[in-house]
Design an enzyme around this catalytic site. Structure first.
Site, PDB file in Angstrom:
ATOM      1  N   ARG A  13      21.223 -16.187  -8.249  1.00 40.06           N
ATOM      2  CA  ARG A  13      20.766 -15.028  -7.503  1.00 40.06           C
ATOM      3  C   ARG A  13      19.743 -14.372  -8.421  1.00 40.06           C
ATOM      4  NH1 ARG A  13      24.851 -10.500  -5.252  1.00 40.06           N
ATOM      5  NH2 ARG A  13      24.236  -9.507  -7.200  1.00 40.06           N
ATOM      6  N   LYS A  42      29.254   0.104  -4.226  1.00 42.20           N
ATOM      7  CA  LYS A  42      28.536  -0.363  -3.028  1.00 42.20           C
ATOM      8  C   LYS A  42      29.471  -0.732  -1.890  1.00 42.20           C
ATOM      9  CE  LYS A  42      27.997  -5.208  -4.311  1.00 42.20           C
ATOM     10  NZ  LYS A  42      27.576  -5.941  -5.510  1.00 42.20           N
TER      11      LYS A  42
END
Ligand code: PLP
Length: 579
Positions: A131, A36
């Protein structure tokens, strides 16, 4: 070269990837390569795959699609729980995904059934970073329902720490993940393939732990690309931290005040800036800004200081370094800077191999221009040695057919002896020297020139004749300028008798040579085999006191002005013979 650009050193990335794979592999942990931060760059993806990583992970389905379409041979993992709106694309392009929500997994199942595929999932559990993740107490009921879904395969359990909350993946957290895994496996009679303990932040845990427990997988991005662990950003021993560089260009450089003058309000981003008074300084403006990169994540590789930045400019105090318009300035990047630069449409990505090739070619061309300027200044003390035909020599040689009828392949006397010794040396290696061209009359040179002009005219019918001639002059000298008219120049290749073919030198197909910049003798971008063969060819001639041409790996000079210039001799010994 265009700026701003990111230079990517694939060799360093490959080194880091292999080193980490070996390191973690030593305790049975497999590495997933996370793409990413490099925006799913397919070249980098390929580097990871060639380094032995077979699962690639990205948080964006667009990046996964890009890599897949580019033919990257890996399995792809979507690195976050799919959004419902993208679930169909996820089934289509990703082999597996990280999941935390049953609604989503059900949707994945539906699309997987629709298109007759299996989608693999890794369930993420929350261990405190807050998260993504299922609350551990919800895990059993989720697993139970997942196992009932069609075309969904539960392949693992994972956790992610040190991202939002900065919570450390330590022994306690990893033991917790191991025991959660064992509970699930016992309860449902499973043997999960993947127990994914985290990311680049797991390095300290890994190097200090006695026992990795059930953890057999990590998802690594930053440590591969930037060579650092991510709890303290310490360099990992043996890894490169400079595989990427941002290159910017100076667009203004002037002595100006170090503090703004006039009444001061807000800057472009709503802050009231403060500056230190250093008197007048040289301020350079770089043509790169916040639209290109997270400027706070840049560290200059030169001793200059970033004073500030706006959307399209970075201003540096050059600290006495003489930076001029057009000069380039390089920066190291941290994770945020790399992420932003790789994502910005304004930043070009180039491999450092390409950069070094371009730099090499520029150096060669510069050297060539200097060489050509020096040629007329060389004094010739003609030694009057005669031209002798190689054809009469009895040496083992092969001859490339010439466009000149009854070409006699003549060279000066001592060149004749030198070729004889080279020929002997090659006899011992089952190889033969191919003589392409040696002494040429003006008429012969003119023939070559005209033939090349004709063929280029056909190739580029729209080009003006001046342009064509310039192209030709790149590799063929005009008749009166060719060193071939001295009898001291030799064009040669080597024939491999064992394999019954002309050896490969990088730009040739048999005897046919493609004229381009890869003909420059030490071009870095040719195959290792071609490099080795050039080394052999050039070595043989250099041993006999020839010099290899600046632009052509097959052309060698002895005794003439090209030789005298390159060897720094007072004078040449062979002038032009126009017989
Ligand atoms: C980004 C990410 C990673 C990789 O993190 P690095 O710090 O780059 O190694 C791993 N797992 C998840 C879920 C991520 O989002």
């Amino acid at each position: 070269m265009l700026t701003p650009r990111i230079e990517m050193n694939f060799k360093k990335i490959a080194h880091n990837a292999k080193a980490l794979k070996d390191l973690y592999g030593s305790k049975g942990i497999d590495v997933i390569g996370v793409t990413k931060v490099v925006c799913g760059n397919p070249y980098i993806a390929d580097v990871l795959v060639k380094s032995g990583i077979n699962i690639l992970a990205d948080s964006r389905i667009e990046n996964i699609r890009k890599m897949r379409n580019a033919g990257v041979q890996a399995q792809f993992l979507l690195l976050r729980t799919p959004s419902l709106s993208q679930a169909e694309a996820v089934v289509k392009y990703a082999d597996m995904s990280l999941n935390t929500d049953l609604t989503v997994i059900k949707r994945l199942s539906k699309y997987a059934i629709d298109c007759d595929r299996f989608h693999k999932i890794v369930l993420m559990v929350e261990l405190g970073d807050l998260r993504e993740g299922l609350i551990p107490s919800d895990l059993n009921s989720t697993v139970k329902q997942v196992l009932e879904l069609e075309n969904i395969e539960l392949i693992g359990i994972g956790t992610n720490l040190a991202c939002l909350g900065g919570v450390k993946p330590d022994d306690e957290k990893m033991e917790c993940l191991s025991s959660i895994t064992k509970d699930v496996e016992d309860k449902f009679g499973l043997n999960l393939e993947i127990v994914s303990g985290g990311n680049s932040a797991n390095y300290d845990w890994f190097t200090s732990t006695q026992d990795v427990g059930r953890i057999n997988n990590l998802r690594l991005g930053e440590s591969i690309y930037l060579g650092r662990e991510t709890l303290n950003r310490k360099p990992i021993p043996g890894l490169y931290t400079d595989a990427f560089a941002l290159v910017s260009e100076v667009i203004e450089s002037k002595i100006k005040s170090s503090v703004p003058y006039g009444a001061v309000g807000q800057d472009a981003f709503g802050n009231v800036p403060e500056f230190q008074d250093r008197g007048d300084i040289r301020r350079a403006i770089l043509g790169v800004g916040l639209q290109d990169v997270l400027v706070s994540g840049l560290t200059p590789r030169t001793d200059v200081e970033i004073l500030g930045a706006s959307s399209d400019h970075i201003i540096v105090d050059t600290k006495g370094i003489d930076l001029n318009v057009g000069d380039e300035l390089k920066f190291d990047l941290n994770y945020g800077a790399l992420l932003s630069a790789m994502t910005s449409p304004y930043v070009n990505e180039v491999s450092s191999d390409r950069v070094s090739a371009q730099e090499y070619c520029e150096t060669v061309e510069q050297k060539y221009r200097r060489h050509v300027q020096h040629l007329p200044t060389k004094f010739i003390k003609e030694n009057n040695s005669p031209l002798i035909s190689l054809k009469t020599s009895g040496f083992n040689l092969m001859y490339e057919p010439s466009i000149k009828k009854e070409y006699k392949y003549m060279v000066r006397e001592s060149v004749f002896d030198k070729i004889g010794r080279i020929s002997k040396r090659l006899d011992g290696e089952d190889k033969t020297l191919i003589i392409r061209s040696v002494w040429r009359s003006f008429e012969h040179q003119r023939l070559l020139w005209e033939k090349r002009v004709e063929s280029l005219k056909k190739e580029y019918p729209k080009k003006e004749i001046e342009e064509i001639e310039e192209l030709v002059s790149y590799f063929i000298a005009p008749p009166s300028k060719s060193t071939h008219s001295t009898g001291g120049a030799v064009d040669a290749l080597i024939y491999d008798l064992k394999n019954d073919c002309v050896m490969r030198f990088g730009t040739n197909d048999g005897l046919k040579i493609n004229l381009n910049d890869k003909c420059y003798p030490y071009h870095p971008y040719i195959t290792p085999e071609a490099k080795k063969n050039r080394k052999l060819l050039i070595g043989l001639f250099e041993e006999e006191d020839f010099v290899v041409d600046i632009k052509e790996y097959w052309h060698f000079d002895y005794g003439n002005i090209a030789w005298a210039v390159e060897k720094g001799k007072d004078h040449a010994i062979y002038g032009i013979i126009e017989a």
